[in-house]
Design a protein around this motif. Structure first.
Motif, PDB file in Angstrom:
ATOM      1  N   ALA A  49      -7.101 -23.602 -40.170  1.00  0.00           N
ATOM      2  CA  ALA A  49      -6.742 -23.798 -38.770  1.00  0.00           C
ATOM      3  C   ALA A  49      -7.702 -23.025 -37.862  1.00  0.00           C
ATOM      4  O   ALA A  49      -8.175 -23.543 -36.833  1.00  0.00           O
ATOM      5  CB  ALA A  49      -5.303 -23.355 -38.533  1.00  0.00           C
ATOM      6  N   VAL A  50      -8.010 -21.798 -38.250  1.00  0.00           N
ATOM      7  CA  VAL A  50      -8.956 -20.981 -37.489  1.00  0.00           C
ATOM      8  C   VAL A  50     -10.353 -21.611 -37.504  1.00  0.00           C
ATOM      9  O   VAL A  50     -11.071 -21.585 -36.497  1.00  0.00           O
ATOM     10  CB  VAL A  50      -8.990 -19.547 -38.054  1.00  0.00           C
ATOM     11  CG1 VAL A  50     -10.206 -18.780 -37.536  1.00  0.00           C
ATOM     12  CG2 VAL A  50      -7.711 -18.806 -37.694  1.00  0.00           C
ATOM     13  N   LEU A  68     -11.790 -14.003 -34.877  1.00  0.00           N
ATOM     14  CA  LEU A  68     -11.559 -15.093 -35.823  1.00  0.00           C
ATOM     15  C   LEU A  68     -12.504 -14.989 -37.005  1.00  0.00           C
ATOM     16  O   LEU A  68     -12.119 -15.268 -38.153  1.00  0.00           O
ATOM     17  CB  LEU A  68     -11.729 -16.441 -35.124  1.00  0.00           C
ATOM     18  CG  LEU A  68     -10.816 -16.722 -33.925  1.00  0.00           C
ATOM     19  CD1 LEU A  68     -11.024 -18.148 -33.424  1.00  0.00           C
ATOM     20  CD2 LEU A  68      -9.346 -16.496 -34.298  1.00  0.00           C
ATOM     21  N   PHE A  69     -13.741 -14.593 -36.737  1.00  0.00           N
ATOM     22  CA  PHE A  69     -14.729 -14.407 -37.804  1.00  0.00           C
ATOM     23  C   PHE A  69     -14.255 -13.352 -38.793  1.00  0.00           C
ATOM     24  O   PHE A  69     -14.297 -13.551 -40.017  1.00  0.00           O
ATOM     25  CB  PHE A  69     -16.069 -14.006 -37.193  1.00  0.00           C
ATOM     26  CG  PHE A  69     -17.171 -13.808 -38.189  1.00  0.00           C
ATOM     27  CD1 PHE A  69     -17.984 -14.868 -38.564  1.00  0.00           C
ATOM     28  CD2 PHE A  69     -17.411 -12.554 -38.736  1.00  0.00           C
ATOM     29  CE1 PHE A  69     -19.013 -14.687 -39.481  1.00  0.00           C
ATOM     30  CE2 PHE A  69     -18.432 -12.360 -39.662  1.00  0.00           C
ATOM     31  CZ  PHE A  69     -19.245 -13.431 -40.034  1.00  0.00           C
ATOM     32  N   ASP A  70     -13.796 -12.223 -38.284  1.00  0.00           N
ATOM     33  CA  ASP A  70     -13.332 -11.148 -39.160  1.00  0.00           C
ATOM     34  C   ASP A  70     -12.135 -11.599 -39.998  1.00  0.00           C
ATOM     35  O   ASP A  70     -12.000 -11.203 -41.169  1.00  0.00           O
ATOM     36  CB  ASP A  70     -12.953  -9.917 -38.336  1.00  0.00           C
ATOM     37  CG  ASP A  70     -14.165  -9.240 -37.712  1.00  0.00           C
ATOM     38  OD1 ASP A  70     -15.296  -9.485 -38.193  1.00  0.00           O
ATOM     39  OD2 ASP A  70     -13.988  -8.485 -36.740  1.00  0.00           O
ATOM     40  N   PHE A  71     -11.274 -12.427 -39.414  1.00  0.00           N
ATOM     41  CA  PHE A  71     -10.121 -12.921 -40.157  1.00  0.00           C
ATOM     42  C   PHE A  71     -10.557 -13.833 -41.308  1.00  0.00           C
ATOM     43  O   PHE A  71     -10.108 -13.670 -42.446  1.00  0.00           O
ATOM     44  CB  PHE A  71      -9.169 -13.677 -39.229  1.00  0.00           C
ATOM     45  CG  PHE A  71      -8.051 -14.368 -39.966  1.00  0.00           C
ATOM     46  CD1 PHE A  71      -6.954 -13.653 -40.420  1.00  0.00           C
ATOM     47  CD2 PHE A  71      -8.109 -15.737 -40.208  1.00  0.00           C
ATOM     48  CE1 PHE A  71      -5.930 -14.292 -41.119  1.00  0.00           C
ATOM     49  CE2 PHE A  71      -7.096 -16.381 -40.897  1.00  0.00           C
ATOM     50  CZ  PHE A  71      -5.999 -15.651 -41.353  1.00  0.00           C
ATOM     51  N   THR A  72     -11.431 -14.786 -41.025  1.00  0.00           N
ATOM     52  CA  THR A  72     -11.835 -15.728 -42.061  1.00  0.00           C
ATOM     53  C   THR A  72     -12.604 -15.030 -43.184  1.00  0.00           C
ATOM     54  O   THR A  72     -12.397 -15.324 -44.369  1.00  0.00           O
ATOM     55  CB  THR A  72     -12.695 -16.860 -41.471  1.00  0.00           C
ATOM     56  OG1 THR A  72     -13.761 -16.302 -40.695  1.00  0.00           O
ATOM     57  CG2 THR A  72     -11.862 -17.760 -40.577  1.00  0.00           C
ATOM     58  N   VAL A  73     -13.470 -14.099 -42.823  1.00  0.00           N
ATOM     59  CA  VAL A  73     -14.167 -13.327 -43.856  1.00  0.00           C
ATOM     60  C   VAL A  73     -13.168 -12.509 -44.666  1.00  0.00           C
ATOM     61  O   VAL A  73     -13.292 -12.395 -45.896  1.00  0.00           O
ATOM     62  CB  VAL A  73     -15.237 -12.416 -43.224  1.00  0.00           C
ATOM     63  CG1 VAL A  73     -15.850 -11.499 -44.277  1.00  0.00           C
ATOM     64  CG2 VAL A  73     -16.327 -13.245 -42.567  1.00  0.00           C
ATOM     65  N   GLY A  74     -12.165 -11.965 -43.991  1.00  0.00           N
ATOM     66  CA  GLY A  74     -11.147 -11.183 -44.687  1.00  0.00           C
ATOM     67  C   GLY A  74     -10.364 -12.000 -45.697  1.00  0.00           C
ATOM     68  O   GLY A  74     -10.051 -11.525 -46.798  1.00  0.00           O
TER      69      GLY A  74
END
Length: 227
Positions: A49-50, A68-74
């Motif tokens: 979704a992100v 959002l970048f930090d979330f997806t990498v996480g």
């Protein structure tokens, strides 16, 4: 580019073989990892979704929003730690932490945050440009050993992908010798590294096209030095 100072790859996958490893723990890791699988199921729904939101952001602003970048990498980092613990590598017996952030765990994933991303590439890289890599990964993750069924009829048979065959060999070696074959571990890391490079590219996290190269070993070949 100075060959004595290779460029730092934008996607860096680390997996340090954490010996000594238990001879038998791999038999039950699929049970022990169930809490992670449950959490990751919902995290990956949020991940995609992100990614859709980020697609529009890149198209209009040429930027991937940092939070959002930090979330997806996480999410990718968390997944890799669980895979390293379980049946994508069996590289450690340390239980993975429940966090998106970097820790001192033997497995880690880093992706350099891009200040700008191409509007044109965001339209085609995730489906068109990545097709050659999808074909290679399909061969690596779907080809393997077929168990059960007749030679000409695969109904009722089970196919173990190549990465599963490699890790199974490592598990048997652990069971009988207590050692993980080092050459085999390097190859397993190379396959996983290829997968995560392609995933990062197709998930719009980088514009750097993944190399057609099986970089083996626990860490990326390029040194972490300034360019």
């Amino acid at each position: 580019m100075n060959p004595e100072h290779p460029a730092v790859p934008s996607v860096r996958l680390r997996g340090d073989l954490d010996e000594p490893l238990s001879r038998w723990l791999w038999l039950v890791k699929w049970i022990l990892a169930i809490p992670h699988y449950i959490v990751l199921f919902f995290l990956w729904i949020a991940f995609w979704a992100v990614t859709v939101v980020a697609w529009f952001a890149i198209l209009f602003t040429e930027r991937y929003p940092r939070s959002l970048f930090d979330f997806t990498v996480g999410v990718m980092r968390w997944s890799w730690r669980v895979q390293f613990y379980t049946y994508a590598a069996l590289g450690t017996d340390r239980y993975p932490p429940f966090t998106l952030r970097q820790t001192d765990y033997p497995a880690d994933l880093e992706i350099t945050y891009p200040e700008r991303l191409s509007r044109g590439l965001v339209l085609v890289k995730w489906w068109l440009l990545a097709i050659p890599h999808y074909l290679v990964l399909a061969a690596l993750f779907s080809g393997g050993v077929v168990l059960g069924g007749d030679t000409g009829n695969r109904n009722g048979s089970t196919t173990i992908p190549l990465i599963g065959v490699l890790v199974l060999i490592a598990a048997v070696a652990l069971l009988f010798t207590g050692r993980y074959p080092s050459g085999l571990f390097g190859f397993v890391m190379g396959v996983n590294r290829w997968f995560y490079r392609v995933l990062a590219y197709s998930a719009l996290l980088t514009d750097d096209y993944p190399p057609f190269r099986l970089d083996q070993g626990p860490r990326d070949t390029a040194e972490d030095e300034p360019r």
